[in-house]
Design a protein around this motif. Sequence first.
Motif, mmCIF file in Angstrom:
data_model
loop_
_atom_site.group_PDB
_atom_site.id
_atom_site.type_symbol
_atom_site.label_atom_id
_atom_site.label_comp_id
_atom_site.label_asym_id
_atom_site.label_seq_id
_atom_site.Cartn_x
_atom_site.Cartn_y
_atom_site.Cartn_z
ATOM 1 N N ARG A 189 0.829 -1.206 0.000
ATOM 2 C CA ARG A 189 0.000 0.000 0.000
ATOM 3 C C ARG A 189 0.868 1.263 0.000
ATOM 4 N NH1 ARG A 189 -5.261 -0.280 0.383
ATOM 5 N NH2 ARG A 189 -6.167 -2.354 0.643
ATOM 6 N N GLU A 190 1.961 1.226 0.734
ATOM 7 C CA GLU A 190 2.844 2.391 0.768
ATOM 8 C C GLU A 190 3.484 2.636 -0.599
ATOM 9 O OE1 GLU A 190 5.604 1.976 4.015
ATOM 10 O OE2 GLU A 190 4.005 1.463 5.417
ATOM 11 N N LEU A 191 3.949 1.572 -1.230
ATOM 12 C CA LEU A 191 4.552 1.717 -2.558
ATOM 13 C C LEU A 191 3.537 2.220 -3.577
ATOM 14 C CD1 LEU A 191 6.781 -1.500 -2.702
ATOM 15 C CD2 LEU A 191 7.544 0.875 -2.422
ATOM 16 N N ALA A 192 2.306 1.709 -3.482
ATOM 17 C CA ALA A 192 1.257 2.149 -4.408
ATOM 18 C C ALA A 192 0.944 3.627 -4.214
ATOM 19 C CB ALA A 192 0.005 1.302 -4.210
ATOM 20 N N ALA A 193 0.920 4.082 -2.952
ATOM 21 C CA ALA A 193 0.633 5.490 -2.678
ATOM 22 C C ALA A 193 1.720 6.385 -3.251
ATOM 23 C CB ALA A 193 0.497 5.713 -1.172
ATOM 24 N N LEU A 194 2.975 5.985 -3.079
ATOM 25 C CA LEU A 194 4.079 6.797 -3.594
ATOM 26 C C LEU A 194 4.127 6.772 -5.118
ATOM 27 C CD1 LEU A 194 6.857 5.834 -1.027
ATOM 28 C CD2 LEU A 194 5.761 8.066 -1.272
ATOM 29 N N ALA A 195 3.819 5.618 -5.707
ATOM 30 C CA ALA A 195 3.859 5.508 -7.172
ATOM 31 C C ALA A 195 2.723 6.286 -7.813
ATOM 32 C CB ALA A 195 3.784 4.039 -7.583
ATOM 33 N N GLY A 196 1.597 6.339 -7.133
ATOM 34 C CA GLY A 196 0.425 6.980 -7.715
ATOM 35 C C GLY A 196 0.227 8.415 -7.287
ATOM 36 N N MET A 241 15.557 6.414 10.509
ATOM 37 C CA MET A 241 14.626 5.870 11.492
ATOM 38 C C MET A 241 14.279 6.934 12.521
ATOM 39 S SD MET A 241 12.829 3.416 12.719
ATOM 40 C CE MET A 241 13.420 2.223 11.531
ATOM 41 N N THR A 242 12.994 7.033 12.859
ATOM 42 C CA THR A 242 12.563 7.913 13.933
ATOM 43 C C THR A 242 11.880 7.062 14.997
ATOM 44 O OG1 THR A 242 10.298 8.362 13.171
ATOM 45 C CG2 THR A 242 12.077 9.638 12.151
ATOM 46 N N SER A 243 11.468 7.695 16.078
ATOM 47 C CA SER A 243 10.777 6.956 17.135
ATOM 48 C C SER A 243 9.449 6.398 16.661
ATOM 49 C CB SER A 243 10.560 7.860 18.347
ATOM 50 O OG SER A 243 9.809 9.004 17.979
ATOM 51 N N ASP A 244 8.892 6.959 15.575
ATOM 52 C CA ASP A 244 7.598 6.513 15.071
ATOM 53 C C ASP A 244 7.703 5.567 13.880
ATOM 54 O OD1 ASP A 244 6.185 8.035 16.947
ATOM 55 O OD2 ASP A 244 6.221 9.807 15.670
ATOM 56 N N GLY A 245 8.796 5.638 13.119
ATOM 57 C CA GLY A 245 8.897 4.769 11.953
ATOM 58 C C GLY A 245 9.834 5.333 10.895
ATOM 59 N N LEU A 246 9.504 5.072 9.617
ATOM 60 C CA LEU A 246 10.370 5.423 8.493
ATOM 61 C C LEU A 246 9.866 6.673 7.774
ATOM 62 C CD1 LEU A 246 10.723 1.845 6.957
ATOM 63 C CD2 LEU A 246 12.419 3.048 8.345
ATOM 64 N N PRO A 247 10.765 7.578 7.375
ATOM 65 C CA PRO A 247 10.342 8.752 6.614
ATOM 66 C C PRO A 247 9.546 8.416 5.353
ATOM 67 C CG PRO A 247 12.600 9.023 7.368
ATOM 68 C CD PRO A 247 12.205 7.616 7.705
ATOM 69 N N ARG A 248 9.946 7.348 4.657
ATOM 70 C CA ARG A 248 9.231 7.019 3.422
ATOM 71 C C ARG A 248 7.789 6.611 3.700
ATOM 72 N NH1 ARG A 248 11.199 6.735 -1.445
ATOM 73 N NH2 ARG A 248 13.335 6.776 -0.673
ATOM 74 N N SER A 249 7.549 5.975 4.839
ATOM 75 C CA SER A 249 6.179 5.621 5.217
ATOM 76 C C SER A 249 5.361 6.876 5.499
ATOM 77 C CB SER A 249 6.192 4.720 6.460
ATOM 78 O OG SER A 249 6.845 3.496 6.207
ATOM 79 N N GLU A 250 5.982 7.852 6.148
ATOM 80 C CA GLU A 250 5.289 9.116 6.408
ATOM 81 C C GLU A 250 4.935 9.815 5.103
ATOM 82 O OE1 GLU A 250 5.976 13.449 8.615
ATOM 83 O OE2 GLU A 250 7.205 11.718 9.193
ATOM 84 N N MET A 251 5.864 9.800 4.165
ATOM 85 C CA MET A 251 5.592 10.429 2.868
ATOM 86 C C MET A 251 4.438 9.735 2.159
ATOM 87 S SD MET A 251 9.531 11.048 1.649
ATOM 88 C CE MET A 251 9.080 11.545 0.004
ATOM 89 N N ALA A 252 4.402 8.407 2.215
ATOM 90 C CA ALA A 252 3.314 7.665 1.574
ATOM 91 C C ALA A 252 1.972 8.034 2.181
ATOM 92 C CB ALA A 252 3.561 6.154 1.717
ATOM 93 N N ALA A 253 1.915 8.139 3.503
ATOM 94 C CA ALA A 253 0.660 8.500 4.160
ATOM 95 C C ALA A 253 0.249 9.924 3.821
ATOM 96 C CB ALA A 253 0.796 8.320 5.668
ATOM 97 N N CYS A 254 1.220 10.836 3.773
ATOM 98 C CA CYS A 254 0.916 12.233 3.462
ATOM 99 C C CYS A 254 0.297 12.378 2.074
ATOM 100 C CB CYS A 254 2.185 13.077 3.546
ATOM 101 S SG CYS A 254 2.688 13.508 5.211
ATOM 102 N N VAL A 255 0.916 11.761 1.096
ATOM 103 C CA VAL A 255 0.401 11.912 -0.263
ATOM 104 C C VAL A 255 -0.863 11.081 -0.470
ATOM 105 C CG1 VAL A 255 2.678 12.445 -1.174
ATOM 106 C CG2 VAL A 255 1.885 10.083 -1.191
ATOM 107 N N GLY A 256 -1.032 10.023 0.327
ATOM 108 C CA GLY A 256 -2.247 9.228 0.235
ATOM 109 C C GLY A 256 -3.441 9.849 0.927
ATOM 110 N N ALA A 257 -3.187 10.846 1.754
ATOM 111 C CA ALA A 257 -4.266 11.451 2.542
ATOM 112 C C ALA A 257 -5.207 12.294 1.705
ATOM 113 C CB ALA A 257 -3.657 12.299 3.662
ATOM 114 N N GLY A 258 -4.699 12.905 0.639
ATOM 115 C CA GLY A 258 -5.532 13.763 -0.177
ATOM 116 C C GLY A 258 -5.702 15.145 0.434
#
Length: 432
Positions: A189-196, A241-258
């Motif tokens: 899902r993260e890869l799909a969000a970043l690709a799309g 790495m941060t205390s919450d997770g990976l920067p790339r995961s944050e980017m995927a969620a941000c762009v997937g949020a709309g």
Amino acid sequence: MHTLEQLRAGQLAGLRRLTLACGLTEFPREIFDLADSLEILDLSGNALSSLPDDLSRLYKLRIIFCSNNLFTTLPAVLGSCPALEMIGFKANRISLVSAAALPSRLRWLTLTDNVIESMPDALGQCVQLQKLMLAGNCLDSLPASLANCHRLELVRIAANRYTTLPDCLFSLPRLSWLAYAGNPCTQARELAALAGTAAAGVAWQRLELAQQLGEGASGVIYRARLDGADEVAVKVFKGAMTSDGLPRSEMAACVGAGAHPSLIPILGTLDAHPQGALGLVMPLIDAAFRNLAGPPSLESCTRDVYADGLRFSTQQALAITHGIASAVCQLHARGVMHGDLYAHNILHADGGACLLGDFGAASMFAPGSPQGDLLQGIEARAFGVLLGELMARCATPLPALQTLLDACLQEEVRRRPSFDMIERALRDMLPA
């Protein structure tokens, strides 16, 4: 920051908090001279690999930080410290966590960015546990006994090896803030969000950085000028790495949020940073917006810290909570769980306008799936906590708000309202 020379000269007598970062390879025995006062010990940023067997002589010690050292095992002696409540061993080389290392009064455990493959069953005996930070390890399960930790409210298991989320998480009656991105179960899902993504890349060379605006767990935010004209905000991620997770995961969620009126918008992702850092470029937020609260303190653990005397009108509280509920409703419809739904991640203006930001703990899920419904129920409790904090600062909150609050805080996750229901209930309370 203190020095070894001050400690050895007896200049720190009566100290409650000691911070030493001076290349230590051994625990300074002079620390025991502070046993009658020392409550917080920070030995982060040294080269330590062990603690003394008689550490329990520090009988008032409540908090210990040993991040960025060389530990390969969480020291068993920690479990014998009578007052110890908080342990932080981030960014070591820890592979082994034994039952003996877990003190009975443990409330907050941070073992982020190590190489841990399993946690002991004894973790479930830490019934005071409220905060569990395990991002960036090699875990693919959690002990079923964790279900006994009824006070556990915040869990970070991002960037591990989970192919499915542990069932015990969904039986925790107070779990409100969960981060699990960057695992095999979320990768597609993260890869799909970043690709799309429709968010364009913004080259670093187009930006002129000015002053720092803020700093969070995942990155630093700067004021900048884009192409010599528009003022923007640039978030540069701190590292892998941060205390919450990976920067790339944050980017995927941000762009997937709309896009949403109550979400901080994204102009694009950062390209061609000279050190290869990842980042996001955002519009500069109007100065009228300010943080709703400060992040939790060592004392409050899982609760935000509000300014003394802060008060809201019922109308302001309704506007803020409705705006956030509407934004989260969109997130969930798009398969994004914010994971850090806190007042300190909300900007607000006097009229009740609000913006939700900081997706560092956000994770992705399949909307409409049984597990997705449970995840939304966890986030509903976080919203209930937020609603309760705002109501406590209202002179005359509406009785209907208390009803909604009670529904969000139900112990059974399946019985909590969806954000569709929460948004509708708040919309009906808004004045016509």
